[in-house]
Scaffold this motif. Structure first.
Motif, PDB file in Angstrom:
ATOM      1  N   PRO A  76      31.717  38.784  41.987  1.00  0.00           N
ATOM      2  CA  PRO A  76      30.489  38.556  41.211  1.00  0.00           C
ATOM      3  C   PRO A  76      30.496  37.246  40.434  1.00  0.00           C
ATOM      4  CG  PRO A  76      31.370  40.768  40.817  1.00  0.00           C
ATOM      5  CD  PRO A  76      32.442  39.983  41.513  1.00  0.00           C
ATOM      6  N   GLY A  77      31.633  36.550  40.393  1.00  0.00           N
ATOM      7  CA  GLY A  77      31.714  35.291  39.680  1.00  0.00           C
ATOM      8  C   GLY A  77      31.802  35.427  38.177  1.00  0.00           C
ATOM      9  N   GLU A  78      32.083  36.626  37.696  1.00  0.00           N
ATOM     10  CA  GLU A  78      32.087  36.860  36.256  1.00  0.00           C
ATOM     11  C   GLU A  78      33.471  36.768  35.629  1.00  0.00           C
ATOM     12  OE1 GLU A  78      30.104  40.557  35.641  1.00  0.00           O
ATOM     13  OE2 GLU A  78      28.161  39.787  36.336  1.00  0.00           O
ATOM     14  N   LEU A  79      34.526  36.791  36.451  1.00  0.00           N
ATOM     15  CA  LEU A  79      35.891  36.678  35.958  1.00  0.00           C
ATOM     16  C   LEU A  79      36.599  35.520  36.650  1.00  0.00           C
ATOM     17  CD1 LEU A  79      37.021  40.444  35.940  1.00  0.00           C
ATOM     18  CD2 LEU A  79      36.221  39.087  33.990  1.00  0.00           C
ATOM     19  N   CYS A  80      37.414  34.822  35.895  1.00  0.00           N
ATOM     20  CA  CYS A  80      38.245  33.753  36.414  1.00  0.00           C
ATOM     21  C   CYS A  80      39.695  34.095  36.108  1.00  0.00           C
ATOM     22  CB  CYS A  80      37.869  32.424  35.760  1.00  0.00           C
ATOM     23  SG  CYS A  80      38.876  31.005  36.264  1.00  0.00           S
ATOM     24  N   MET A  81      40.581  33.901  37.070  1.00  0.00           N
ATOM     25  CA  MET A  81      41.984  34.285  36.899  1.00  0.00           C
ATOM     26  C   MET A  81      42.888  33.108  37.249  1.00  0.00           C
ATOM     27  SD  MET A  81      44.097  37.381  38.770  1.00  0.00           S
ATOM     28  CE  MET A  81      43.458  36.930  40.391  1.00  0.00           C
ATOM     29  N   GLU A 125      55.253  33.106  34.397  1.00  0.00           N
ATOM     30  CA  GLU A 125      55.204  34.472  34.922  1.00  0.00           C
ATOM     31  C   GLU A 125      54.082  35.312  34.284  1.00  0.00           C
ATOM     32  OE1 GLU A 125      58.557  33.650  33.584  1.00  0.00           O
ATOM     33  OE2 GLU A 125      58.823  32.567  35.464  1.00  0.00           O
ATOM     34  N   THR A 126      52.958  34.668  33.976  1.00  0.00           N
ATOM     35  CA  THR A 126      51.820  35.395  33.428  1.00  0.00           C
ATOM     36  C   THR A 126      50.593  35.203  34.304  1.00  0.00           C
ATOM     37  OG1 THR A 126      51.002  33.597  32.026  1.00  0.00           O
ATOM     38  CG2 THR A 126      52.678  35.087  31.072  1.00  0.00           C
ATOM     39  N   ILE A 127      49.690  36.163  34.170  1.00  0.00           N
ATOM     40  CA  ILE A 127      48.359  36.091  34.770  1.00  0.00           C
ATOM     41  C   ILE A 127      47.372  36.086  33.617  1.00  0.00           C
ATOM     42  CG2 ILE A 127      46.660  37.306  36.191  1.00  0.00           C
ATOM     43  CD1 ILE A 127      49.176  38.648  37.576  1.00  0.00           C
ATOM     44  N   GLN A 128      46.464  35.132  33.622  1.00  0.00           N
ATOM     45  CA  GLN A 128      45.465  35.028  32.569  1.00  0.00           C
ATOM     46  C   GLN A 128      44.088  35.282  33.175  1.00  0.00           C
ATOM     47  OE1 GLN A 128      46.612  34.644  29.495  1.00  0.00           O
ATOM     48  NE2 GLN A 128      48.713  34.180  30.163  1.00  0.00           N
ATOM     49  N   ILE A 129      43.289  36.107  32.516  1.00  0.00           N
ATOM     50  CA  ILE A 129      41.945  36.438  32.999  1.00  0.00           C
ATOM     51  C   ILE A 129      40.927  36.029  31.942  1.00  0.00           C
ATOM     52  CG2 ILE A 129      40.399  38.276  33.769  1.00  0.00           C
ATOM     53  CD1 ILE A 129      42.806  39.736  34.888  1.00  0.00           C
ATOM     54  N   TYR A 130      39.854  35.381  32.393  1.00  0.00           N
ATOM     55  CA  TYR A 130      38.829  34.837  31.502  1.00  0.00           C
ATOM     56  C   TYR A 130      37.463  35.402  31.876  1.00  0.00           C
ATOM     57  CZ  TYR A 130      42.533  31.455  30.594  1.00  0.00           C
ATOM     58  OH  TYR A 130      43.737  30.873  30.263  1.00  0.00           O
ATOM     59  N   ASN A 131      36.636  35.637  30.858  1.00  0.00           N
ATOM     60  CA  ASN A 131      35.257  36.061  31.052  1.00  0.00           C
ATOM     61  C   ASN A 131      34.401  34.812  31.204  1.00  0.00           C
ATOM     62  OD1 ASN A 131      32.446  36.695  30.140  1.00  0.00           O
ATOM     63  ND2 ASN A 131      33.284  38.763  30.047  1.00  0.00           N
ATOM     64  N   VAL A 132      33.775  34.653  32.351  1.00  0.00           N
ATOM     65  CA  VAL A 132      33.032  33.431  32.632  1.00  0.00           C
ATOM     66  C   VAL A 132      31.760  33.339  31.805  1.00  0.00           C
ATOM     67  CG1 VAL A 132      31.725  32.211  34.429  1.00  0.00           C
ATOM     68  CG2 VAL A 132      33.982  33.167  34.954  1.00  0.00           C
ATOM     69  N   LYS A 133      30.986  34.417  31.745  1.00  0.00           N
ATOM     70  CA  LYS A 133      29.699  34.361  31.052  1.00  0.00           C
ATOM     71  C   LYS A 133      29.853  34.103  29.560  1.00  0.00           C
ATOM     72  CE  LYS A 133      26.629  36.915  34.094  1.00  0.00           C
ATOM     73  NZ  LYS A 133      25.667  38.043  34.202  1.00  0.00           N
ATOM     74  N   ASP A 134      30.872  34.710  28.954  1.00  0.00           N
ATOM     75  CA  ASP A 134      31.084  34.522  27.522  1.00  0.00           C
ATOM     76  C   ASP A 134      31.945  33.300  27.219  1.00  0.00           C
ATOM     77  OD1 ASP A 134      29.607  36.764  27.022  1.00  0.00           O
ATOM     78  OD2 ASP A 134      31.337  38.100  26.811  1.00  0.00           O
ATOM     79  N   GLY A 135      32.563  32.742  28.252  1.00  0.00           N
ATOM     80  CA  GLY A 135      33.415  31.580  28.048  1.00  0.00           C
ATOM     81  C   GLY A 135      34.588  31.873  27.143  1.00  0.00           C
ATOM     82  N   ARG A 136      35.285  32.978  27.410  1.00  0.00           N
ATOM     83  CA  ARG A 136      36.400  33.360  26.532  1.00  0.00           C
ATOM     84  C   ARG A 136      37.566  33.920  27.346  1.00  0.00           C
ATOM     85  NH1 ARG A 136      36.272  38.867  26.543  1.00  0.00           N
ATOM     86  NH2 ARG A 136      34.237  39.870  26.807  1.00  0.00           N
ATOM     87  N   HIS A 137      38.750  33.857  26.745  1.00  0.00           N
ATOM     88  CA  HIS A 137      39.929  34.485  27.326  1.00  0.00           C
ATOM     89  C   HIS A 137      39.795  35.987  27.174  1.00  0.00           C
ATOM     90  CE1 HIS A 137      44.155  35.963  27.292  1.00  0.00           C
ATOM     91  NE2 HIS A 137      44.272  35.095  28.288  1.00  0.00           N
ATOM     92  N   ASP A 138      40.098  36.724  28.258  1.00  0.00           N
ATOM     93  CA  ASP A 138      39.900  38.170  28.264  1.00  0.00           C
ATOM     94  C   ASP A 138      41.205  38.931  28.099  1.00  0.00           C
ATOM     95  OD1 ASP A 138      38.180  40.302  28.289  1.00  0.00           O
ATOM     96  OD2 ASP A 138      38.182  40.528  30.467  1.00  0.00           O
ATOM     97  N   LYS A 139      42.183  38.634  28.928  1.00  0.00           N
ATOM     98  CA  LYS A 139      43.458  39.344  28.833  1.00  0.00           C
ATOM     99  C   LYS A 139      44.576  38.549  29.477  1.00  0.00           C
ATOM    100  CE  LYS A 139      42.024  42.979  31.070  1.00  0.00           C
ATOM    101  NZ  LYS A 139      41.995  44.313  31.733  1.00  0.00           N
ATOM    102  N   SER A 140      45.809  38.905  29.084  1.00  0.00           N
ATOM    103  CA  SER A 140      47.009  38.297  29.639  1.00  0.00           C
ATOM    104  C   SER A 140      47.876  39.401  30.220  1.00  0.00           C
ATOM    105  CB  SER A 140      47.765  37.538  28.542  1.00  0.00           C
ATOM    106  OG  SER A 140      48.935  36.956  29.059  1.00  0.00           O
TER     107      SER A 140
END
Length: 375
Positions: free
Chosen positions: A68-73, A79-94
């Motif tokens: 859907p294009g709403e998350l960027c990883m 050794e981490t995975i970072q996930i970002y919320n595209v619409k809100d332009g914010r970091h979501d989780k690590s």
């Protein structure tokens, strides 16, 4: 030059990136890429705030967007995975993968699960649920480092390539591979948009092999000789230093990225060289797929197509390069960039959002790019 003010990610601040102005309200933007491609500007810079003092900043190894294009990883060298919320332009989780390491992280067609390759202990591919950071399945079969993961465009089947000279075909519902190809340096793979054909790139042989997915046990139905097709283009780049393999969304072109002084744009039907996408400056410092020289950091590729299939974007030592594939190259098939988007940071990884007019780049920090509405 007018530019969009850049936001710096700050955990203590409320996200201020008004990305909805570009993405629209709950629907994809209908603006043609050609109308905005020259106006993209670096708009939001994400800097890791969870690093201990004195600890070196990690490198971003891969970038991926969900369907859907709403998350960027991103997968990163710590050794981490970072996930970002595209619409809100914010970091979501690590998410942490300290035991196994992580690279080449990709969303499955369900945004709540991902696959990624290991960097330590073994060479298994891991299937992870992101909501609780729990493993669903391990895919074991490679005996050396994985160099590429390619997810089928319409199903959760995928291809993995490795320096063990094998290509494995997987069904995500079972831990045992369903197909195996023995090839010389099969370091990169890509699916065509229909999902009926996949391509394997072998840099040591200077060739790209095309297979019918329904009959991949047979010989490839076509073999593209990149060294022969290159014309006057960089001979070194024609058989080593390959960084990316990707079909355009219209299925007409095949992009072969290289660490040389340009990338190859090939006709996906006959393998002829449509254009050699010349870089005006130096390439990035990342190693190519399957290479380990100098201990430099890996990357999932510094070039990609825009969703319309017309434009190719590429990172470099500085600035972001854009080529228009509809422009006629010179008699030597060399095509110069039509736009140079200014950013003095090195751009080692590039990914375009599949749904919205925005893309992400990275070296050690992740950057979101949006069109400047004032241009």
């Amino acid at each position: 030059m007018a530019s969009t003010p850049m936001d710096i990610d700050d955990a203590a601040a409320i996200p201020s990136l008004n990305i909805m102005r570009t993405l629209g309200v709950n629907v994809p933007s209908t603006t043609a890429v050609s109308d905005v491609i020259s106006s993209f500007r670096p708009t939001k810079l994400f800097q890791r705030d969870d690093l201990k003092e004195g600890k070196p900043k990690p490198y971003v190894l891969s970038i991926d967007f969900d369907d859907p294009g709403e998350l960027c990883m991103t997968s990163e060298s710590d050794e981490t995975i970072q996930i970002y919320n595209v619409k809100d332009g914010r970091h979501d989780k690590s998410l942490l993968s300290k035991k196994y390491g992580v690279k080449l992280a990709k969303f499955t067609h369900a945004s709540s699960s991902i696959i990624y390759a290991s960097t330590q202990q073994n060479d298994a591919i891991r299937y992870l649920a992101t909501h609780d950071n729990s493993f669903i399945r391990y895919f074991e079969g490679h005996e050396a480092a994985v160099t590429n993961l390619a997810l089928h465009p319409g199903a959760d089947n995928f291809i993995s390539c490795s320096v063990d000279n094998t290509v494995l075909i997987w069904n995500i519902g079972t831990k045992q591979w369903t197909g195996k190809l023995f090839l010389n340096t099969p370091y990169l793979s890509a699916w065509d948009p229909s999902g009926n054909v996949f391509a394997i790139a072998s840099p040591s042989s200077g060739s790209i092999l095309l297979y019918d997915y329904r009959n991949y046990g047979k010989a490839p139905f076509s073999v593209f000789d990149v060294l022969k097709a290159r014309g006057r283009a960089d001979p070194e780049a024609a058989f080593k230093g390959w960084t990316k393999l990707e079909f355009s969304n219209d299925g007409k072109h095949l992009l072969l990225g290289s660490r040389g002084d340009g990338h190859f744009l090939l006709d996906s039907f006959d393998g002829s060289l449509k254009a050699y996408l010349k870089k005006p400056g130096a390439s990035t410092r990342r190693v190519a797929a399957g290479e380990t020289e100098g201990g430099n950091v890996e990357s999932s590729g510094e070039c990609c197509f825009a969703p319309d299939g017309r434009y190719v974007l590429s990172g470099a030592k500085s600035d972001l390069l854009v080529w228009d594939t509809l422009m006629a190259p010179g008699s030597d098939k060399v095509l110069e960039p039509v736009h140079v988007l200014e950013d003095k940071r090195e751009t080692a990884v590039v990914a375009y959002n599949p749904r919205y007019n925005m893309f992400a780049t990275a070296d050690q920090d992740l950057m979101f790019w949006l069109p400047d509405p004032n241009l």
